[in-house]
Design a protein around this motif. Structure first.
Motif, mmCIF file in Angstrom:
data_model
loop_
_atom_site.group_PDB
_atom_site.id
_atom_site.type_symbol
_atom_site.label_atom_id
_atom_site.label_comp_id
_atom_site.label_asym_id
_atom_site.label_seq_id
_atom_site.Cartn_x
_atom_site.Cartn_y
_atom_site.Cartn_z
ATOM 1 N N ALA A 143 13.501 44.840 5.642
ATOM 2 C CA ALA A 143 14.068 45.129 4.255
ATOM 3 C C ALA A 143 15.535 44.802 4.130
ATOM 4 O O ALA A 143 16.504 44.388 3.230
ATOM 5 C CB ALA A 143 13.426 45.963 2.849
ATOM 6 N N VAL A 144 15.847 45.540 5.482
ATOM 7 C CA VAL A 144 17.554 45.755 5.849
ATOM 8 C C VAL A 144 18.131 44.461 6.440
ATOM 9 O O VAL A 144 17.844 44.213 7.340
ATOM 10 C CB VAL A 144 17.704 47.094 6.330
ATOM 11 C CG1 VAL A 144 19.142 47.280 6.570
ATOM 12 C CG2 VAL A 144 17.431 48.181 4.996
ATOM 13 N N PRO A 145 19.471 44.299 6.031
ATOM 14 C CA PRO A 145 19.869 43.123 6.946
ATOM 15 C C PRO A 145 20.058 43.622 8.513
ATOM 16 O O PRO A 145 20.214 44.870 8.455
ATOM 17 C CB PRO A 145 21.405 42.246 6.247
ATOM 18 C CG PRO A 145 20.891 43.150 5.005
ATOM 19 C CD PRO A 145 20.335 44.273 5.151
ATOM 20 N N GLU A 146 19.657 42.798 9.427
ATOM 21 C CA GLU A 146 19.926 42.721 10.735
ATOM 22 C C GLU A 146 21.384 43.764 11.303
ATOM 23 O O GLU A 146 21.503 44.147 11.949
ATOM 24 C CB GLU A 146 19.633 41.505 12.301
ATOM 25 C CG GLU A 146 17.966 41.437 12.198
ATOM 26 C CD GLU A 146 17.748 40.952 10.550
ATOM 27 O OE1 GLU A 146 18.694 40.729 9.635
ATOM 28 O OE2 GLU A 146 16.393 40.249 10.675
ATOM 29 N N LEU A 147 22.368 42.893 10.561
ATOM 30 C CA LEU A 147 23.372 43.526 10.785
ATOM 31 C C LEU A 147 23.958 44.640 10.223
ATOM 32 O O LEU A 147 24.464 45.091 11.700
ATOM 33 C CB LEU A 147 24.604 42.649 10.020
ATOM 34 C CG LEU A 147 26.098 42.280 10.332
ATOM 35 C CD1 LEU A 147 26.542 41.931 11.425
ATOM 36 C CD2 LEU A 147 26.626 41.577 9.313
ATOM 37 N N VAL A 148 23.548 45.178 9.171
ATOM 38 C CA VAL A 148 23.518 46.843 8.780
ATOM 39 C C VAL A 148 22.460 47.353 9.679
ATOM 40 O O VAL A 148 23.214 48.589 10.109
ATOM 41 C CB VAL A 148 23.012 47.081 7.740
ATOM 42 C CG1 VAL A 148 23.136 48.467 7.115
ATOM 43 C CG2 VAL A 148 23.645 46.421 6.686
ATOM 44 N N LEU A 149 21.092 47.056 10.124
ATOM 45 C CA LEU A 149 20.475 47.996 11.168
ATOM 46 C C LEU A 149 21.519 48.446 12.899
ATOM 47 O O LEU A 149 21.490 49.240 13.222
ATOM 48 C CB LEU A 149 19.418 46.805 11.484
ATOM 49 C CG LEU A 149 18.137 47.259 9.605
ATOM 50 C CD1 LEU A 149 17.274 46.079 10.464
ATOM 51 C CD2 LEU A 149 17.728 48.139 9.855
ATOM 52 N N ILE A 150 22.323 46.864 12.863
ATOM 53 C CA ILE A 150 22.666 47.149 14.408
ATOM 54 C C ILE A 150 23.918 47.957 14.419
ATOM 55 O O ILE A 150 23.145 48.815 15.421
ATOM 56 C CB ILE A 150 23.019 45.457 14.030
ATOM 57 C CG1 ILE A 150 21.702 44.426 15.359
ATOM 58 C CG2 ILE A 150 23.905 45.304 15.774
ATOM 59 C CD1 ILE A 150 22.342 43.182 14.836
ATOM 60 N N LEU A 151 24.692 47.593 12.947
ATOM 61 C CA LEU A 151 25.730 48.377 13.087
ATOM 62 C C LEU A 151 25.054 50.008 13.071
ATOM 63 O O LEU A 151 25.679 51.413 13.928
ATOM 64 C CB LEU A 151 26.365 49.156 11.573
ATOM 65 C CG LEU A 151 27.564 47.156 12.130
ATOM 66 C CD1 LEU A 151 27.447 47.133 11.071
ATOM 67 C CD2 LEU A 151 28.604 47.364 13.180
ATOM 68 N N LEU A 152 24.202 50.407 12.841
ATOM 69 C CA LEU A 152 23.747 52.062 12.338
ATOM 70 C C LEU A 152 22.822 52.410 13.337
ATOM 71 O O LEU A 152 22.939 53.434 13.979
ATOM 72 C CB LEU A 152 22.614 51.815 11.061
ATOM 73 C CG LEU A 152 22.796 52.225 9.521
ATOM 74 C CD1 LEU A 152 21.582 52.531 8.614
ATOM 75 C CD2 LEU A 152 23.860 53.579 9.652
ATOM 76 N N LEU A 153 22.407 51.489 14.002
ATOM 77 C CA LEU A 153 21.306 52.300 15.169
ATOM 78 C C LEU A 153 21.812 52.348 15.878
ATOM 79 O O LEU A 153 22.288 53.032 16.891
ATOM 80 C CB LEU A 153 19.670 51.115 15.670
ATOM 81 C CG LEU A 153 19.151 50.673 14.328
ATOM 82 C CD1 LEU A 153 18.254 49.673 15.285
ATOM 83 C CD2 LEU A 153 18.077 51.978 14.776
ATOM 84 N N TYR A 154 23.113 51.178 16.378
ATOM 85 C CA TYR A 154 23.958 51.335 17.515
ATOM 86 C C TYR A 154 24.727 52.643 17.687
ATOM 87 O O TYR A 154 24.441 53.527 17.937
ATOM 88 C CB TYR A 154 25.260 50.035 17.381
ATOM 89 C CG TYR A 154 25.871 50.510 18.450
ATOM 90 C CD1 TYR A 154 25.365 50.317 19.836
ATOM 91 C CD2 TYR A 154 27.894 50.410 18.060
ATOM 92 C CE1 TYR A 154 26.877 50.247 20.718
ATOM 93 C CE2 TYR A 154 28.355 50.515 19.175
ATOM 94 C CZ TYR A 154 28.088 50.577 20.557
ATOM 95 O OH TYR A 154 28.924 50.426 21.619
ATOM 96 N N TYR A 155 25.949 53.342 16.105
ATOM 97 C CA TYR A 155 25.987 54.285 15.599
ATOM 98 C C TYR A 155 24.980 55.697 16.197
ATOM 99 O O TYR A 155 25.604 56.770 16.411
ATOM 100 C CB TYR A 155 27.197 54.449 14.745
ATOM 101 C CG TYR A 155 28.191 53.520 14.525
ATOM 102 C CD1 TYR A 155 29.265 53.092 15.552
ATOM 103 C CD2 TYR A 155 28.415 52.838 13.658
ATOM 104 C CE1 TYR A 155 30.285 52.090 15.137
ATOM 105 C CE2 TYR A 155 29.219 51.758 13.414
ATOM 106 C CZ TYR A 155 30.352 51.657 14.781
ATOM 107 O OH TYR A 155 31.149 50.825 14.485
ATOM 108 N N ALA A 156 24.331 55.735 14.838
ATOM 109 C CA ALA A 156 23.201 56.915 14.981
ATOM 110 C C ALA A 156 22.856 56.726 16.787
ATOM 111 O O ALA A 156 22.213 58.107 16.875
ATOM 112 C CB ALA A 156 22.411 56.314 14.232
#
Lengths: 237, 230
Positions: free
Chosen positions: A68-81
Protein backbone atom coordinates in the motif's frame (compact mmCIF):
# COMPACT_ATOMS: atom_id res chain seq x y z
CA UNK A 1 20.95 20.88 -34.26
CA UNK A 2 23.21 17.92 -34.89
CA UNK A 3 23.33 14.83 -32.77
CA UNK A 4 26.61 14.35 -30.86
CA UNK A 5 26.88 10.59 -31.30
CA UNK A 6 30.48 10.49 -30.08
CA UNK A 7 29.24 11.19 -26.53
CA UNK A 8 27.98 7.60 -26.50
CA UNK A 9 31.43 6.16 -27.29
CA UNK A 10 32.45 3.32 -25.01
CA UNK A 11 35.70 4.87 -23.78
CA UNK A 12 36.06 8.34 -22.22
CA UNK A 13 35.31 11.08 -23.20
CA UNK A 14 32.29 9.06 -24.39
CA UNK A 15 29.78 8.00 -21.72
CA UNK A 16 28.66 4.73 -23.31
CA UNK A 17 30.92 2.69 -21.02
CA UNK A 18 29.41 4.34 -17.93
CA UNK A 19 25.90 3.55 -19.14
CA UNK A 20 26.81 -0.09 -19.74
CA UNK A 21 28.43 -0.34 -16.32
CA UNK A 22 25.23 1.14 -14.91
CA UNK A 23 23.22 -1.48 -16.77
CA UNK A 24 25.45 -4.22 -15.34
CA UNK A 25 24.87 -3.06 -11.75
CA UNK A 26 21.15 -2.67 -12.47
CA UNK A 27 21.05 -6.32 -13.60
CA UNK A 28 23.10 -7.39 -10.56
CA UNK A 29 20.85 -5.58 -8.09
CA UNK A 30 17.72 -6.80 -9.85
CA UNK A 31 18.90 -10.43 -9.87
CA UNK A 32 19.92 -10.37 -6.23
CA UNK A 33 16.76 -8.60 -5.13
CA UNK A 34 14.59 -10.94 -7.18
CA UNK A 35 16.17 -14.04 -5.63
CA UNK A 36 15.86 -12.57 -2.14
CA UNK A 37 12.26 -11.66 -2.90
CA UNK A 38 11.57 -15.20 -4.11
CA UNK A 39 13.05 -16.68 -0.95
CA UNK A 40 10.95 -14.36 1.24
CA UNK A 41 7.95 -15.07 -0.97
CA UNK A 42 8.29 -18.84 -0.71
CA UNK A 43 8.59 -18.67 3.05
CA UNK A 44 5.80 -16.12 3.24
CA UNK A 45 3.44 -18.14 1.07
CA UNK A 46 4.03 -21.32 3.06
CA UNK A 47 3.65 -19.35 6.29
CA UNK A 48 0.39 -17.82 5.12
CA UNK A 49 -0.98 -21.22 4.10
CA UNK A 50 0.21 -23.43 6.95
CA UNK A 51 1.38 -21.08 9.71
CA UNK A 52 -0.27 -20.43 13.05
CA UNK A 53 -2.48 -17.39 13.66
CA UNK A 54 0.37 -15.12 14.85
CA UNK A 55 2.56 -15.85 11.83
CA UNK A 56 -0.39 -15.49 9.46
CA UNK A 57 -1.47 -12.13 10.84
CA UNK A 58 2.06 -10.72 10.83
CA UNK A 59 2.57 -11.87 7.22
CA UNK A 60 -0.76 -10.27 6.31
CA UNK A 61 0.41 -7.00 7.86
CA UNK A 62 3.72 -7.25 5.98
CA UNK A 63 2.14 -7.83 2.56
CA UNK A 64 -0.61 -5.24 3.05
CA UNK A 65 1.68 -2.50 4.32
CA UNK A 66 4.35 -3.05 1.70
CA UNK A 67 1.85 -3.14 -1.13
CA UNK A 68 0.00 0.00 0.00
CA UNK A 69 3.00 2.33 0.40
CA UNK A 70 4.95 3.72 -2.59
CA UNK A 71 8.20 1.89 -3.34
CA UNK A 72 10.16 5.12 -3.17
CA UNK A 73 9.05 5.78 0.42
CA UNK A 74 9.74 2.17 1.39
CA UNK A 75 13.19 2.29 -0.14
CA UNK A 76 14.09 5.37 1.90
CA UNK A 77 12.59 3.93 5.10
CA UNK A 78 14.19 0.51 4.72
CA UNK A 79 17.52 1.99 3.74
CA UNK A 80 17.79 4.24 6.80
CA UNK A 81 16.15 1.79 9.17
CA UNK A 82 18.24 -1.12 7.88
CA UNK A 83 21.59 0.64 8.19
CA UNK A 84 20.59 2.06 11.57
CA UNK A 85 19.54 -1.30 12.96
CA UNK A 86 22.65 -3.02 11.65
CA UNK A 87 24.94 -0.39 13.13
CA UNK A 88 23.10 -0.40 16.47
CA UNK A 89 23.47 -4.16 16.55
CA UNK A 90 27.16 -3.97 15.62
CA UNK A 91 27.84 -1.33 18.25
CA UNK A 92 26.06 -3.26 20.97
CA UNK A 93 28.28 -6.24 20.19
CA UNK A 94 31.31 -3.98 20.38
CA UNK A 95 32.11 -3.77 16.66
CA UNK A 96 32.62 -0.57 14.70
CA UNK A 97 29.97 1.08 12.58
CA UNK A 98 30.04 0.12 8.91
CA UNK A 99 28.83 1.72 5.74
CA UNK A 100 26.72 -0.74 3.83
CA UNK A 101 27.91 -1.24 0.29
CA UNK A 102 25.45 0.22 -2.24
CA UNK A 103 24.97 -3.04 -4.07
CA UNK A 104 23.95 -5.02 -0.97
CA UNK A 105 21.78 -2.26 0.41
CA UNK A 106 19.96 -2.05 -2.92
CA UNK A 107 19.47 -5.80 -3.05
CA UNK A 108 18.17 -5.93 0.51
CA UNK A 109 15.80 -2.99 0.12
CA UNK A 110 14.26 -4.01 -3.22
CA UNK A 111 14.25 -7.69 -2.24
CA UNK A 112 12.32 -6.95 0.94
CA UNK A 113 9.70 -5.03 -1.06
CA UNK A 114 9.47 -7.66 -3.79
CA UNK A 115 9.07 -10.35 -1.13
CA UNK A 116 5.60 -9.03 -0.32
CA UNK A 117 4.52 -9.25 -3.93
CA UNK A 118 6.05 -12.70 -4.47
CA UNK A 119 4.32 -13.96 -1.33
CA UNK A 120 0.96 -13.20 -2.91
CA UNK A 121 1.90 -14.61 -6.33
CA UNK A 122 3.23 -17.86 -4.83
CA UNK A 123 0.31 -18.22 -2.42
CA UNK A 124 -2.07 -18.03 -5.37
CA UNK A 125 0.00 -20.61 -7.25
CA UNK A 126 0.02 -23.01 -4.28
CA UNK A 127 -3.75 -22.76 -4.06
CA UNK A 128 -4.04 -23.56 -7.78
CA UNK A 129 -2.43 -27.01 -7.41
CA UNK A 130 -5.24 -29.57 -7.74
CA UNK A 131 -6.17 -31.08 -4.37
CA UNK A 132 -6.13 -34.57 -5.88
CA UNK A 133 -2.40 -34.42 -6.62
CA UNK A 134 -1.61 -33.55 -3.00
CA UNK A 135 -3.89 -36.32 -1.77
CA UNK A 136 -2.22 -38.77 -4.16
CA UNK A 137 1.18 -37.82 -2.74
CA UNK A 138 -0.13 -38.37 0.77
CA UNK A 139 -1.64 -41.71 -0.28
CA UNK A 140 1.84 -42.78 -1.40
CA UNK A 141 2.99 -42.20 2.15
CA UNK A 142 5.10 -39.11 1.44
CA UNK A 143 5.81 -36.85 4.39
CA UNK A 144 4.67 -33.22 4.31
CA UNK A 145 8.17 -32.11 3.38
CA UNK A 146 8.73 -34.70 0.69
CA UNK A 147 5.33 -34.20 -0.90
CA UNK A 148 6.07 -30.47 -1.15
CA UNK A 149 9.53 -30.86 -2.62
CA UNK A 150 8.51 -33.56 -5.08
CA UNK A 151 4.91 -32.74 -5.99
CA UNK A 152 3.43 -29.45 -4.81
CA UNK A 153 6.28 -27.06 -5.61
CA UNK A 154 7.01 -28.46 -9.10
CA UNK A 155 3.26 -28.50 -9.84
CA UNK A 156 2.89 -24.95 -8.58
CA UNK A 157 5.63 -23.44 -10.76
CA UNK A 158 3.69 -23.21 -14.05
CA UNK A 159 0.90 -21.34 -12.26
CA UNK A 160 3.39 -18.95 -10.69
CA UNK A 161 5.49 -18.17 -13.75
CA UNK A 162 3.32 -15.49 -15.41
CA UNK A 163 3.11 -13.58 -12.12
CA UNK A 164 6.81 -14.11 -11.39
CA UNK A 165 7.74 -12.91 -14.89
CA UNK A 166 5.76 -9.75 -14.22
CA UNK A 167 7.54 -9.32 -10.90
CA UNK A 168 10.94 -9.63 -12.54
CA UNK A 169 10.05 -6.84 -14.98
CA UNK A 170 8.83 -4.70 -12.08
CA UNK A 171 12.05 -5.43 -10.16
CA UNK A 172 14.28 -4.33 -13.03
CA UNK A 173 12.33 -1.10 -13.31
CA UNK A 174 12.21 -0.56 -9.53
CA UNK A 175 16.01 -0.54 -9.39
CA UNK A 176 15.79 2.86 -11.12
CA UNK A 177 14.30 4.21 -7.89
CA UNK A 178 17.61 3.55 -6.15
CA UNK A 179 18.97 6.50 -8.15
CA UNK A 180 16.95 8.76 -5.87
CA UNK A 181 18.80 7.39 -2.81
CA UNK A 182 22.09 7.72 -4.64
CA UNK A 183 23.05 4.17 -5.65
CA UNK A 184 25.05 4.09 -8.81
CA UNK A 185 23.01 2.10 -11.32
CA UNK A 186 21.76 2.81 -14.83
CA UNK A 187 19.37 5.64 -13.94
CA UNK A 188 21.91 7.52 -11.83
CA UNK A 189 24.74 6.97 -14.32
CA UNK A 190 22.46 8.38 -17.00
CA UNK A 191 21.60 11.37 -14.89
CA UNK A 192 25.27 12.09 -14.33
CA UNK A 193 26.12 11.55 -18.00
CA UNK A 194 23.28 13.83 -19.05
CA UNK A 195 24.29 16.50 -16.58
CA UNK A 196 27.94 16.40 -17.64
CA UNK A 197 27.35 16.44 -21.39
CA UNK A 198 24.15 18.54 -21.46
CA UNK A 199 22.90 16.04 -24.06
CA UNK A 200 19.87 15.30 -21.86
CA UNK A 201 17.59 14.03 -24.58
CA UNK A 202 20.07 11.63 -26.13
CA UNK A 203 21.28 10.18 -22.82
CA UNK A 204 17.79 9.49 -21.51
CA UNK A 205 16.72 7.95 -24.80
CA UNK A 206 19.83 5.74 -24.64
CA UNK A 207 18.96 4.65 -21.09
CA UNK A 208 15.35 3.99 -22.07
CA UNK A 209 16.55 1.79 -24.94
CA UNK A 210 18.83 -0.17 -22.60
CA UNK A 211 15.95 -0.79 -20.17
CA UNK A 212 13.70 -1.73 -23.08
CA UNK A 213 16.29 -4.22 -24.36
CA UNK A 214 16.51 -5.74 -20.88
CA UNK A 215 12.72 -6.09 -20.78
CA UNK A 216 12.47 -7.64 -24.23
CA UNK A 217 15.25 -10.17 -23.53
CA UNK A 218 13.65 -11.07 -20.18
CA UNK A 219 10.25 -11.53 -21.79
CA UNK A 220 11.75 -13.92 -24.34
CA UNK A 221 13.56 -15.90 -21.61
CA UNK A 222 10.44 -16.16 -19.46
CA UNK A 223 8.26 -17.35 -22.34
CA UNK A 224 10.83 -20.09 -22.97
CA UNK A 225 10.89 -21.04 -19.27
CA UNK A 226 7.12 -21.12 -19.17
CA UNK A 227 6.99 -23.39 -22.19
CA UNK A 228 9.50 -25.68 -20.49
CA UNK A 229 7.52 -25.93 -17.26
CA UNK A 230 4.20 -26.29 -19.04
CA UNK A 231 5.36 -29.37 -20.92
CA UNK A 232 3.02 -32.27 -20.32
CA UNK A 233 0.18 -29.92 -19.39
CA UNK A 234 -2.88 -29.71 -21.61
CA UNK A 235 -2.96 -26.65 -23.91
CA UNK A 236 -4.93 -23.74 -22.56
CA UNK A 237 -6.72 -21.61 -25.10
CA UNK B 1 9.98 10.31 18.16
CA UNK B 2 9.09 13.97 17.87
CA UNK B 3 6.02 15.16 16.10
CA UNK B 4 6.03 18.91 16.82
CA UNK B 5 7.06 19.70 13.24
CA UNK B 6 3.70 18.38 12.12
CA UNK B 7 1.82 21.56 13.14
CA UNK B 8 4.33 23.87 11.53
CA UNK B 9 4.32 22.02 8.22
CA UNK B 10 0.63 21.09 8.15
CA UNK B 11 -0.41 23.73 5.58
CA UNK B 12 2.41 22.69 3.26
CA UNK B 13 1.50 19.03 3.66
CA UNK B 14 -2.11 19.75 2.78
CA UNK B 15 -0.96 21.66 -0.30
CA UNK B 16 1.25 18.72 -1.26
CA UNK B 17 -1.58 16.28 -0.77
CA UNK B 18 -3.78 18.39 -3.03
CA UNK B 19 -1.07 18.40 -5.70
CA UNK B 20 -0.72 14.59 -5.43
CA UNK B 21 -4.47 14.16 -5.90
CA UNK B 22 -4.53 16.57 -8.85
CA UNK B 23 -1.69 14.70 -10.52
CA UNK B 24 -3.37 11.35 -9.87
CA UNK B 25 -6.87 12.27 -11.04
CA UNK B 26 -5.81 14.29 -14.09
CA UNK B 27 -3.34 11.68 -15.31
CA UNK B 28 -5.96 8.95 -14.90
CA UNK B 29 -8.48 11.01 -16.93
CA UNK B 30 -6.05 11.91 -19.72
CA UNK B 31 -4.43 8.49 -19.62
CA UNK B 32 -7.73 6.62 -19.94
CA UNK B 33 -8.83 8.95 -22.76
CA UNK B 34 -5.71 7.74 -24.60
CA UNK B 35 -5.90 4.14 -23.43
CA UNK B 36 -9.35 3.48 -24.85
CA UNK B 37 -8.41 4.23 -28.50
CA UNK B 38 -5.06 2.47 -27.97
CA UNK B 39 -6.83 -0.67 -26.80
CA UNK B 40 -9.48 -0.41 -29.50
CA UNK B 41 -7.13 -0.10 -32.49
CA UNK B 42 -5.24 -3.17 -31.32
CA UNK B 43 -8.44 -5.18 -31.60
CA UNK B 44 -10.14 -3.72 -34.70
CA UNK B 45 -7.81 -1.11 -36.12
CA UNK B 46 -5.88 -1.21 -39.39
CA UNK B 47 -2.60 -3.13 -39.19
CA UNK B 48 -0.19 -0.13 -39.00
CA UNK B 49 -2.21 1.57 -36.26
CA UNK B 50 -2.47 -1.65 -34.28
CA UNK B 51 1.26 -2.14 -34.65
CA UNK B 52 2.01 1.41 -33.53
CA UNK B 53 -0.26 1.02 -30.47
CA UNK B 54 1.44 -2.25 -29.58
CA UNK B 55 4.89 -0.65 -29.90
CA UNK B 56 3.77 2.26 -27.71
CA UNK B 57 2.51 -0.08 -24.97
CA UNK B 58 5.69 -2.19 -25.06
CA UNK B 59 7.93 0.87 -24.82
CA UNK B 60 6.03 2.42 -21.93
CA UNK B 61 5.78 -0.88 -20.07
CA UNK B 62 9.39 -1.77 -20.79
CA UNK B 63 11.08 1.34 -19.38
CA UNK B 64 11.03 2.71 -15.84
CA UNK B 65 8.64 5.59 -15.23
CA UNK B 66 11.50 7.51 -13.62
CA UNK B 67 13.44 7.45 -16.90
CA UNK B 68 10.33 8.47 -18.87
CA UNK B 69 9.78 11.34 -16.47
CA UNK B 70 13.38 12.54 -16.72
CA UNK B 71 13.40 12.05 -20.49
CA UNK B 72 10.34 14.24 -20.84
CA UNK B 73 11.30 16.90 -18.30
CA UNK B 74 15.05 17.21 -18.80
CA UNK B 75 15.31 15.71 -22.31
CA UNK B 76 12.36 17.16 -24.18
CA UNK B 77 12.44 20.23 -21.96
CA UNK B 78 16.03 20.91 -23.00
CA UNK B 79 15.05 20.89 -26.68
CA UNK B 80 12.34 23.55 -26.39
CA UNK B 81 14.66 26.57 -25.96
CA UNK B 82 16.12 25.77 -29.41
CA UNK B 83 12.81 26.72 -31.02
CA UNK B 84 13.20 30.38 -31.98
CA UNK B 85 10.80 32.81 -30.39
CA UNK B 86 9.38 30.31 -27.91
CA UNK B 87 10.44 32.37 -24.90
CA UNK B 88 8.21 35.21 -26.06
CA UNK B 89 5.23 33.00 -26.90
CA UNK B 90 2.22 32.42 -24.65
CA UNK B 91 3.33 28.77 -24.24
CA UNK B 92 6.47 29.62 -22.32
CA UNK B 93 4.92 29.97 -18.83
CA UNK B 94 3.42 26.49 -19.30
CA UNK B 95 6.65 25.01 -20.63
CA UNK B 96 8.66 26.49 -17.79
CA UNK B 97 6.51 24.91 -15.12
CA UNK B 98 7.28 21.31 -14.11
CA UNK B 99 3.71 20.17 -13.50
CA UNK B 100 2.65 19.90 -17.18
CA UNK B 101 5.68 17.68 -17.87
CA UNK B 102 4.81 15.40 -14.96
CA UNK B 103 1.18 15.27 -16.02
CA UNK B 104 2.24 14.42 -19.57
CA UNK B 105 4.61 11.66 -18.43
CA UNK B 106 2.10 10.13 -16.01
CA UNK B 107 -0.71 10.27 -18.60
CA UNK B 108 1.48 8.46 -21.14
CA UNK B 109 2.34 5.86 -18.53
CA UNK B 110 -1.32 5.29 -17.64
CA UNK B 111 -2.14 5.13 -21.36
CA UNK B 112 0.54 2.48 -21.95
CA UNK B 113 -0.45 0.18 -19.09
CA UNK B 114 -4.19 0.65 -19.39
CA UNK B 115 -4.05 0.43 -23.21
CA UNK B 116 -2.88 -3.14 -22.73
CA UNK B 117 -5.66 -3.80 -20.20
CA UNK B 118 -8.28 -2.28 -22.52
CA UNK B 119 -7.06 -4.44 -25.41
CA UNK B 120 -7.94 -7.54 -23.43
CA UNK B 121 -11.16 -5.91 -22.24
CA UNK B 122 -12.41 -5.10 -25.75
CA UNK B 123 -11.49 -8.59 -26.93
CA UNK B 124 -13.31 -10.14 -23.97
CA UNK B 125 -16.74 -8.78 -24.86
CA UNK B 126 -18.79 -11.64 -26.38
CA UNK B 127 -19.20 -11.33 -30.16
CA UNK B 128 -22.91 -12.10 -29.88
CA UNK B 129 -23.57 -8.87 -28.00
CA UNK B 130 -21.89 -6.79 -30.69
CA UNK B 131 -23.76 -8.68 -33.41
CA UNK B 132 -27.02 -8.11 -31.56
CA UNK B 133 -26.24 -4.39 -31.44
CA UNK B 134 -25.55 -4.39 -35.17
CA UNK B 135 -28.76 -6.30 -35.78
CA UNK B 136 -30.61 -3.54 -33.88
CA UNK B 137 -29.30 -1.16 -36.54
CA UNK B 138 -26.77 0.70 -34.41
CA UNK B 139 -23.99 2.54 -36.18
CA UNK B 140 -20.41 1.46 -35.32
CA UNK B 141 -19.87 4.50 -33.09
CA UNK B 142 -23.15 3.92 -31.24
CA UNK B 143 -22.18 0.27 -30.71
CA UNK B 144 -18.88 1.37 -29.23
CA UNK B 145 -20.45 3.99 -26.99
CA UNK B 146 -23.50 2.04 -25.81
CA UNK B 147 -22.38 -1.60 -25.80
CA UNK B 148 -18.72 -2.32 -26.42
CA UNK B 149 -17.05 0.24 -24.17
CA UNK B 150 -19.39 -0.11 -21.15
CA UNK B 151 -19.18 -3.92 -21.28
CA UNK B 152 -15.40 -3.83 -21.65
CA UNK B 153 -15.00 -1.41 -18.74
CA UNK B 154 -17.29 -3.49 -16.53
CA UNK B 155 -15.21 -6.60 -17.11
CA UNK B 156 -11.86 -5.07 -16.23
CA UNK B 157 -12.98 -2.67 -13.53
CA UNK B 158 -11.17 -4.52 -10.71
CA UNK B 159 -7.97 -4.64 -12.78
CA UNK B 160 -8.21 -0.94 -13.54
CA UNK B 161 -8.79 -0.16 -9.86
CA UNK B 162 -5.57 -2.02 -9.01
CA UNK B 163 -3.69 -0.18 -11.74
CA UNK B 164 -4.88 3.21 -10.50
CA UNK B 165 -3.53 2.38 -7.05
CA UNK B 166 -0.19 1.63 -8.71
CA UNK B 167 -0.42 5.07 -10.33
CA UNK B 168 -0.98 6.64 -6.90
CA UNK B 169 2.12 4.88 -5.64
CA UNK B 170 4.11 6.23 -8.60
CA UNK B 171 3.23 9.88 -7.95
CA UNK B 172 6.14 10.50 -5.51
CA UNK B 173 8.45 10.22 -8.52
CA UNK B 174 7.20 13.66 -9.56
CA UNK B 175 9.19 15.07 -6.64
CA UNK B 176 12.38 14.27 -8.58
CA UNK B 177 11.45 16.92 -11.13
CA UNK B 178 10.88 19.64 -8.53
CA UNK B 179 7.17 19.11 -7.96
CA UNK B 180 6.41 19.47 -4.28
CA UNK B 181 3.61 17.02 -3.87
CA UNK B 182 3.21 15.34 -0.50
CA UNK B 183 6.38 13.26 -0.80
CA UNK B 184 8.35 16.31 -1.92
CA UNK B 185 7.07 18.27 1.09
CA UNK B 186 8.28 15.58 3.49
CA UNK B 187 11.72 15.68 1.87
CA UNK B 188 11.80 19.38 2.75
CA UNK B 189 10.70 18.53 6.29
CA UNK B 190 13.47 15.95 6.52
CA UNK B 191 16.08 18.41 5.31
CA UNK B 192 14.94 21.24 7.57
CA UNK B 193 14.30 19.30 10.79
CA UNK B 194 17.02 16.64 10.44
CA UNK B 195 14.47 13.99 11.40
CA UNK B 196 14.58 10.86 9.29
CA UNK B 197 11.92 8.47 10.48
CA UNK B 198 8.97 10.59 11.58
CA UNK B 199 8.32 12.31 8.23
CA UNK B 200 8.79 9.04 6.34
CA UNK B 201 6.51 7.09 8.67
CA UNK B 202 3.92 9.85 8.48
CA UNK B 203 4.18 9.74 4.70
CA UNK B 204 3.71 5.96 4.69
CA UNK B 205 0.63 6.50 6.86
CA UNK B 206 -0.77 9.10 4.43
CA UNK B 207 -0.33 6.77 1.46
CA UNK B 208 -1.89 3.93 3.44
CA UNK B 209 -4.94 6.13 4.02
CA UNK B 210 -5.05 7.25 0.37
CA UNK B 211 -4.86 3.64 -0.80
CA UNK B 212 -7.59 2.69 1.65
CA UNK B 213 -9.86 5.50 0.43
CA UNK B 214 -9.27 4.51 -3.20
CA UNK B 215 -9.96 0.83 -2.49
CA UNK B 216 -13.24 1.67 -0.75
CA UNK B 217 -14.30 4.08 -3.53
CA UNK B 218 -13.55 1.59 -6.27
CA UNK B 219 -15.35 -1.18 -4.39
CA UNK B 220 -18.43 1.05 -4.15
CA UNK B 221 -18.44 1.55 -7.92
CA UNK B 222 -17.67 -2.11 -8.51
CA UNK B 223 -20.71 -3.14 -6.50
CA UNK B 224 -22.90 -0.86 -8.58
CA UNK B 225 -22.01 -2.77 -11.74
CA UNK B 226 -24.94 -5.11 -12.39
CA UNK B 227 -23.82 -8.71 -12.34
CA UNK B 228 -25.65 -11.72 -13.66
CA UNK B 229 -26.25 -14.13 -10.83
CA UNK B 230 -24.95 -17.55 -11.72
Amino acid sequence: MEIPWDLLALSPPGWGGNLLRGLASTVQIALGAYLLGLAIGLGGALGKLYGGPVLRVSLEVYTTLIRAVPELVLILLLYYAGTDLLNTALESFGYERVDIDGLWAGIYVIGFVQGAYSTEVLRGAFLAVPEGQIEAARAYGMSWFKSHVRIVIPAMIPFAIPGLANLWLITTKDTALLAVVGFSELALETKQAAGATKAYFMMYVAAALLYLALTLVSTAVFSWVEKYYRRGQPDQG
Amino acid sequence: MQWDWLIEYAPKLVEGLWLTLQLLVLSIIFGMALAIPIGLVQVTGPRPLAWAAKAFCTTIRGTPLLIQLWLIYYGVGSLFPFIPGIRESFLWPVLRDAFPYALFAFSLSVAGYEGEVMRGAFRGVPKGELEAARAMGMRPFTILWRIWLPRALQNVFPTLAGEFILTLKATPLAATITIFEVYGVTTIVRQETYRIYEPLLFLAFIYLCLTGVLVVTFRYFENRIPKRRV
